[in-house]
Write a protein that holds these residues in place. Structure first.
Motif, PDB file in Angstrom:
ATOM      1  N   TYR A  63      29.723 -16.020 -64.501  1.00  0.00           N
ATOM      2  CA  TYR A  63      29.984 -17.033 -63.482  1.00  0.00           C
ATOM      3  C   TYR A  63      29.682 -16.518 -62.076  1.00  0.00           C
ATOM      4  O   TYR A  63      28.943 -17.147 -61.304  1.00  0.00           O
ATOM      5  N   ARG A  94      29.931 -23.093 -62.072  1.00  0.00           N
ATOM      6  CA  ARG A  94      31.100 -23.391 -62.891  1.00  0.00           C
ATOM      7  C   ARG A  94      30.799 -24.420 -63.963  1.00  0.00           C
ATOM      8  O   ARG A  94      31.280 -24.311 -65.103  1.00  0.00           O
ATOM      9  N   THR A  98      31.448 -23.141 -67.757  1.00  0.00           N
ATOM     10  CA  THR A  98      32.560 -23.827 -68.421  1.00  0.00           C
ATOM     11  C   THR A  98      32.086 -24.565 -69.662  1.00  0.00           C
ATOM     12  O   THR A  98      32.762 -24.560 -70.696  1.00  0.00           O
ATOM     13  N   GLU A 105      37.780 -21.466 -74.749  1.00  0.00           N
ATOM     14  CA  GLU A 105      38.946 -21.876 -73.976  1.00  0.00           C
ATOM     15  C   GLU A 105      39.921 -22.647 -74.860  1.00  0.00           C
ATOM     16  O   GLU A 105      41.147 -22.493 -74.745  1.00  0.00           O
ATOM     17  N   THR A 150      38.586 -30.380 -68.261  1.00  0.00           N
ATOM     18  CA  THR A 150      38.372 -29.007 -67.801  1.00  0.00           C
ATOM     19  C   THR A 150      37.359 -28.975 -66.663  1.00  0.00           C
ATOM     20  O   THR A 150      37.544 -28.279 -65.660  1.00  0.00           O
ATOM     21  N   ARG A 153      38.828 -30.257 -63.545  1.00  0.00           N
ATOM     22  CA  ARG A 153      39.665 -29.257 -62.884  1.00  0.00           C
ATOM     23  C   ARG A 153      38.826 -28.144 -62.269  1.00  0.00           C
ATOM     24  O   ARG A 153      38.975 -27.810 -61.090  1.00  0.00           O
ATOM     25  N   ASP A 154      37.926 -27.548 -63.067  1.00  0.00           N
ATOM     26  CA  ASP A 154      37.242 -26.327 -62.653  1.00  0.00           C
ATOM     27  C   ASP A 154      36.118 -26.560 -61.651  1.00  0.00           C
ATOM     28  O   ASP A 154      35.893 -25.726 -60.772  1.00  0.00           O
ATOM     29  N   SER A 158      36.116 -24.920 -58.101  1.00  0.00           N
ATOM     30  CA  SER A 158      35.100 -23.931 -57.758  1.00  0.00           C
ATOM     31  C   SER A 158      34.370 -24.297 -56.474  1.00  0.00           C
ATOM     32  O   SER A 158      34.158 -23.439 -55.603  1.00  0.00           O
ATOM     33  N   THR A 198      43.676 -29.383 -57.405  1.00  0.00           N
ATOM     34  CA  THR A 198      43.218 -29.672 -58.766  1.00  0.00           C
ATOM     35  C   THR A 198      44.313 -29.584 -59.821  1.00  0.00           C
ATOM     36  O   THR A 198      44.026 -29.676 -61.024  1.00  0.00           O
ATOM     37  N   ASP A 202      44.450 -29.864 -64.218  1.00  0.00           N
ATOM     38  CA  ASP A 202      44.874 -28.752 -65.057  1.00  0.00           C
ATOM     39  C   ASP A 202      45.909 -29.212 -66.071  1.00  0.00           C
ATOM     40  O   ASP A 202      45.870 -28.826 -67.244  1.00  0.00           O
TER      41      ASP A 202
END
Length: 272
Positions: A63, A94, A98, A105, A150, A153-154, A158, A198, A202
């Motif tokens: 990443y 990201r 991801t 995950e 996900t 969120r990510d 990011s 965020t 999550d």
């Protein structure tokens, strides 16, 4: 775990004690911390840490190297703004990493949310059997379920984190401050702000993946219906469940990660 505990009718924590899976009433994060430590020992607080390292080291390395290449090589000729370049670099890096790491995950969430027992020893074989059963029952694409929340969120996390980090570092530099401690402070501040923004995503991501890995097929797992159900049943405050432990983890983690990257990067690129 605090996010998943809120799916039960009372504010409780799930603990594994004396061969039984129990629920106990708690009053916030720190009380839950004490309950888990008492029932499972201090080691119980590090459940899934080995898997997290196996997943996290290659994932984080890929990443940050992807982000660095986008930031310094690919995007500057395309985007003139100093603020927008790190934002887009973070979003693209990201999104790619991801998507690739999503099944792992899901594995990590499963290991951290299920108790260790003779029937579930958390070995490589048991993990592969769990994945095989999931694929047989729900199809191969089920390994990417939860990817939507996900990413929700990510990806914003990011983008906001890197735009904020580069801004803070640039502002410190105007006053002549630089080095690992500046990177640490900039990373910790940016990580805390991004985590706050965020947090609802999550909570949705954690709940959805936990429900997918459960044996029941009667739960709502689609993102928007789950969001509506969550707000109706528990109120909007449920979207910020677990915020305290998340910030407690993210702030130092972001600071340490970027301080190490900046320090090691300068050391490796220093002319001999």
């Amino acid at each position: 775990m605090s996010s998943m505990a809120r799916t039960l009718p009372a504010e409780v924590v799930c603990v594994w004690e004396g061969g039984l899976f129990k629920t106990e009433r708690v009053n916030g994060f720190f009380d839950a911390f004490k309950h888990v430590a008492r029932a499972e020992g201090v080691r119980g607080l590090w459940k899934g840490a080995g898997t997290t390292l196996v997943i996290g080291v290659p994932s984080s390395s890929a990443y940050i190297l992807t982000y660095d290449h986008l930031l310094n090589v690919m995007l500057p000729p395309l985007i003139p703004s100093q603020t927008m370049v790190p934002l887009f670099a973070g979003v693209i890096a990201r999104s790619a990493i991801t998507s690739i790491m999503s099944p792992l995950e899901l594995l990590r969430t499963n290991l951290q949310s299920t108790p260790l027992s003779a029937d579930n020893p958390h070995t490589v074989r048991s993990v592969l059997n769990s994945f095989r059963t999931l694929v047989q029952q729900q199809g191969f694409t089920s390994l990417w379920r939860g990817l939507g929340p996900t990413l929700w969120r990510d990806v914003p996390f990011s983008g906001f984190y890197w735009a904020s980090y580069e801004t803070w570092k640039r502002n410190f530099g105007k006053y002549g401050y630089s080095g690992a401690w500046v990177a640490f402070l900039s990373g910790a501040i940016s990580g805390t702000s991004a985590a706050l923004i965020t947090s609802p995503f999550d909570v949705l991501k954690t709940r959805r993946q936990a429900l997918i890995m459960s044996s029941s097929n009667h739960h709502v797992t689609r993102t928007l219906p789950l969001l509506v159900q969550l707000i109706r049943a528990e109120g909007t405050s449920a979207l910020f469940t677990g915020l305290t432990p998340r910030i407690a983890k993210i702030a130092p983690a972001c600071g340490i990660m970027i301080a190490c990257f900046e320090g090691v990067g300068k050391f490796l690129t220093k002319p001999s």
